[in-house]
Design a protein around this motif. Structure first.
Motif, mmCIF file in Angstrom:
data_model
loop_
_atom_site.group_PDB
_atom_site.id
_atom_site.type_symbol
_atom_site.label_atom_id
_atom_site.label_comp_id
_atom_site.label_asym_id
_atom_site.label_seq_id
_atom_site.Cartn_x
_atom_site.Cartn_y
_atom_site.Cartn_z
ATOM 1 N N ILE A 162 0.831 -1.203 0.000
ATOM 2 C CA ILE A 162 0.000 0.000 0.000
ATOM 3 C C ILE A 162 0.869 1.258 0.000
ATOM 4 N N SER A 163 2.025 1.199 0.648
ATOM 5 C CA SER A 163 2.932 2.346 0.652
ATOM 6 C C SER A 163 3.508 2.583 -0.741
ATOM 7 N N GLY A 164 3.924 1.512 -1.424
ATOM 8 C CA GLY A 164 4.484 1.648 -2.761
ATOM 9 C C GLY A 164 3.481 2.204 -3.755
ATOM 10 N N VAL A 165 2.262 1.660 -3.729
ATOM 11 C CA VAL A 165 1.217 2.142 -4.635
ATOM 12 C C VAL A 165 0.865 3.586 -4.321
ATOM 13 N N SER A 166 0.767 3.915 -3.036
ATOM 14 C CA SER A 166 0.414 5.280 -2.637
ATOM 15 C C SER A 166 1.457 6.286 -3.105
ATOM 16 N N LEU A 167 2.735 5.958 -2.951
ATOM 17 C CA LEU A 167 3.796 6.876 -3.366
ATOM 18 C C LEU A 167 3.788 7.086 -4.874
ATOM 19 N N VAL A 168 3.577 6.009 -5.622
ATOM 20 C CA VAL A 168 3.522 6.137 -7.088
ATOM 21 C C VAL A 168 2.320 6.964 -7.504
ATOM 22 N N ASP A 169 1.175 6.738 -6.871
ATOM 23 C CA ASP A 169 -0.018 7.500 -7.222
ATOM 24 C C ASP A 169 0.179 8.988 -6.958
ATOM 25 N N MET A 170 0.814 9.300 -5.849
ATOM 26 C CA MET A 170 1.097 10.703 -5.560
ATOM 27 C C MET A 170 2.014 11.293 -6.628
ATOM 28 N N PHE A 171 3.014 10.521 -7.033
ATOM 29 C CA PHE A 171 3.968 10.951 -8.043
ATOM 30 C C PHE A 171 3.276 11.110 -9.401
ATOM 31 N N CYS A 172 2.482 10.118 -9.786
ATOM 32 C CA CYS A 172 1.819 10.147 -11.091
ATOM 33 C C CYS A 172 0.700 11.181 -11.148
ATOM 34 N N ASN A 173 0.147 11.541 -9.997
ATOM 35 C CA ASN A 173 -0.884 12.574 -9.988
ATOM 36 C C ASN A 173 -0.353 13.914 -10.468
ATOM 37 N N VAL A 174 0.966 14.110 -10.372
ATOM 38 C CA VAL A 174 1.577 15.315 -10.929
ATOM 39 C C VAL A 174 1.284 15.389 -12.421
ATOM 40 N N LEU A 175 1.441 14.262 -13.094
ATOM 41 C CA LEU A 175 1.243 14.221 -14.541
ATOM 42 C C LEU A 175 -0.233 14.168 -14.904
ATOM 43 N N ILE A 176 -0.992 13.385 -14.156
ATOM 44 C CA ILE A 176 -2.419 13.283 -14.444
ATOM 45 C C ILE A 176 -3.099 14.636 -14.268
ATOM 46 N N SER A 177 -2.654 15.414 -13.278
ATOM 47 C CA SER A 177 -3.223 16.743 -13.074
ATOM 48 C C SER A 177 -2.899 17.660 -14.249
ATOM 49 N N LEU A 178 -1.757 17.433 -14.899
ATOM 50 C CA LEU A 178 -1.416 18.198 -16.096
ATOM 51 C C LEU A 178 -2.409 17.898 -17.211
ATOM 52 N N PHE A 179 -2.714 16.617 -17.402
ATOM 53 C CA PHE A 179 -3.676 16.241 -18.442
ATOM 54 C C PHE A 179 -5.052 16.827 -18.134
ATOM 55 N N ALA A 180 -5.447 16.795 -16.861
ATOM 56 C CA ALA A 180 -6.740 17.346 -16.467
ATOM 57 C C ALA A 180 -6.783 18.854 -16.718
ATOM 58 N N ALA A 181 -5.659 19.536 -16.476
ATOM 59 C CA ALA A 181 -5.618 20.982 -16.687
ATOM 60 C C ALA A 181 -5.710 21.322 -18.171
ATOM 61 N N LEU A 182 -5.042 20.536 -19.006
ATOM 62 C CA LEU A 182 -5.169 20.751 -20.447
ATOM 63 C C LEU A 182 -6.606 20.543 -20.904
ATOM 64 N N ALA A 183 -7.249 19.529 -20.334
ATOM 65 C CA ALA A 183 -8.664 19.289 -20.644
ATOM 66 C C ALA A 183 -9.509 20.472 -20.189
ATOM 67 N N THR A 184 -9.166 21.033 -19.039
ATOM 68 C CA THR A 184 -9.887 22.205 -18.537
ATOM 69 C C THR A 184 -9.732 23.376 -19.502
ATOM 70 N N GLY A 185 -8.531 23.522 -20.073
ATOM 71 C CA GLY A 185 -8.334 24.568 -21.069
ATOM 72 C C GLY A 185 -9.294 24.414 -22.233
ATOM 73 N N GLY A 186 -9.448 23.183 -22.701
ATOM 74 C CA GLY A 186 -10.395 22.925 -23.783
ATOM 75 C C GLY A 186 -11.825 23.182 -23.352
ATOM 76 N N ALA A 187 -12.165 22.820 -22.106
ATOM 77 C CA ALA A 187 -13.526 23.000 -21.601
ATOM 78 C C ALA A 187 -13.873 24.483 -21.490
ATOM 79 N N VAL A 188 -12.912 25.292 -20.988
ATOM 80 C CA VAL A 188 -13.166 26.729 -20.853
ATOM 81 C C VAL A 188 -13.395 27.364 -22.222
ATOM 82 N N VAL A 189 -12.520 27.051 -23.180
ATOM 83 C CA VAL A 189 -12.649 27.634 -24.519
ATOM 84 C C VAL A 189 -13.952 27.207 -25.179
ATOM 85 N N SER A 190 -14.275 25.914 -25.109
ATOM 86 C CA SER A 190 -15.498 25.432 -25.758
ATOM 87 C C SER A 190 -16.748 25.967 -25.066
#
Length: 442
Positions: free
Chosen positions: A40-68
């Protein structure tokens, strides 16, 4: 522009979608916890790390949502459709460009942040990381598709797709862990598969030409003028979200120094804390659409009206969720198969987070989304990053390490960060300067 019934029709599917996602996440944590604290510690640490990148994808999607959303509010449907193709191209290209070095350099990157973890935690993390990294393009395209549907006020479809994605995920976890006796790969593989299913569904659904916004056949040539509009919103939001998540990783790095028990407690508490933020997260998604449509129609009076209204709803719903959660917390925690020491600490962390969330969370995280919907993205980025660096990270070291409070000190620092955000975001809203930043997509 929106009746209460229309708002409810937008919010209810989002609430169901977010609730389902959270409880599936909790089920994942429970299943992983059966593999031990190291897993659970290993998965949790990776998820925290990968959320950095996933949040980037979500923000790019937000850019598209705001414009549209702004284009739909301005009654410019054909231009909004062009955004959909360009958004998909942008997120696909960026996600692949991130995925390749992430897989190739995973040991170096993870070691840079969490090199001091125990060997069992490291081994589990490496297995989980390389498999889930393959899913980055899929989660990026799914987020983009979901954002486009929300900008059309059609959150019901994203809910349906989310149900399917989560069934694949939790069902696959149960099969792989309990049926096939797999380790953390039994969590990673279903995650990859479920995200692929979500992306495929969105791409198929958005081909429907009867939708207000749809993928235009044959319009896959990069249009940098449209991408510029998307990235004007997406890049500052992406930088903010990514560095915010990176800051959280650095904070978790501090917690990892305190040992596996505190890391596991942090993972359990993070899972439960998402429940406390559920109403706010739901309204965060909706407020982008609602305020974006108002800005597109150049109706700032309604933009202010719906910002205040949705904030009130967020506070009421946050209290309605957190009060019973805290009252029943001692009965809920034993569901997680962590050690008694980890559960005892998790209780304290949840009490800190969810208790303060009822007072602060909507102002700290929902209000800035209204500013973003009006294209006031640079200010929100600067405030978020400065507050994270100066308050959450610095005070995590002061309270957690310097004063010896451990994980509790880290979570107290988080509350201090919230206070700073509220001061600056409320000041910005009351000043009216965010209205001068509003740029209807050209």
């Amino acid at each position: 522009m929106y009746t209460n019934k229309q708002l409810a029709r937008l919010l209810l599917p989002l609430l169901i979608e977010q609730t389902l996602s959270i409880f599936v996440g909790m089920a994942d944590t429970v299943m992983v916890s059966s593999l031990g604290d190291a897993a659970i510690s290993g998965v949790s640490l990776v998820d925290m790390f990968c959320n950095v990148l996933i949040s980037l994808f979500a923000a790019l999607a937000t850019g598209g949502a705001v414009v549209s959303a702004q284009l739909l509010g301005a009654k410019r449907r054909e231009e909004a459709c062009r955004v959909s193709n360009q958004l998909m191209l942008a997120v696909l290209g960026i996600s692949v460009a991130i995925m390749v070095p992430m897989i190739a350099l995973r040991a170096q990157l993870f070691g840079l942040l969490f090199g001091g973890v125990e060997q069992d935690v490291w081994n589990n993390a490496m297995t989980y990381l390389w498999i889930t990294a393959l899913s980055y393009p899929f989660i990026a395209m799914y987020n983009a598709g979901a954002a486009l549907y929300r900008s059309m006020n059609r959150s019901g479809m994203t809910m349906v797709v989310s149900v399917l994605v989560n069934i694949v995920n939790v069902g696959g976890n149960a099969l792989c862990i309990f049926g096939l006796g797999m380790g953390v790969e039994g969590v990673a593989i279903p995650t990859l598969l479920s995200r692929a299913v979500g992306a495929a569904c969105m791409l198929v659904l958005l081909r429907n030409t009867s939708l207000q916004i749809h993928l235009v056949h044959g319009a896959w040539k990069p249009d940098f003028s449209v991408m510029k509009q998307i990235l004007h919103i997406g890049i500052p939001s992406g930088v903010e979200n990514s560095l915010f998540q990176l800051g959280r990783v650095l904070v978790v790095q501090v917690i990892a120094l305190f040992g596996t028990v505190q890391t596991a407690a942090n993972a359990v508490a993070n899972t439960l804390d998402t429940v406390g933020c559920l109403p706010g997260q739901t309204i965060n998604l909706a407020i982008i659409t609602v305020v974006g449509h108002c800005i597109g129609a150049a109706d700032f009076k309604q933009a202010r009206y719906y910002t205040k209204k949705l904030l009130i709803w967020a506070y009421a719903a946050t209290a309605a969720v957190n009060i019973p959660l805290l009252l029943c917390l001692k009965q809920i925690l034993p569901v997680f198969n962590a050690s008694p020491e980890a559960l005892e600490l998790a209780y304290k962390l949840v009490m800190i987070h969810d208790g303060m969330a009822m007072l602060m969370w909507p102002m700290a995280f929902t209000l800035p989304n209204a500013l973003r919907a009006a294209s006031d993205v640079k200010y929100t980025m600067i405030v978020a990053l400065a507050s994270m660096a100066l308050f959450r990270i610095v005070f995590s070291y002061i309270l957690g390490v310097g004063l010896g409070w451990g994980a509790v000190g880290v979570w107290v620092a988080m509350v201090i960060d919230w206070v700073c955000r509220i001061v600056f975001y409320v000041g910005r809203y009351l000043s009216g300067k965010w209205e001068t930043k509003a740029q209807i997509a050209a």
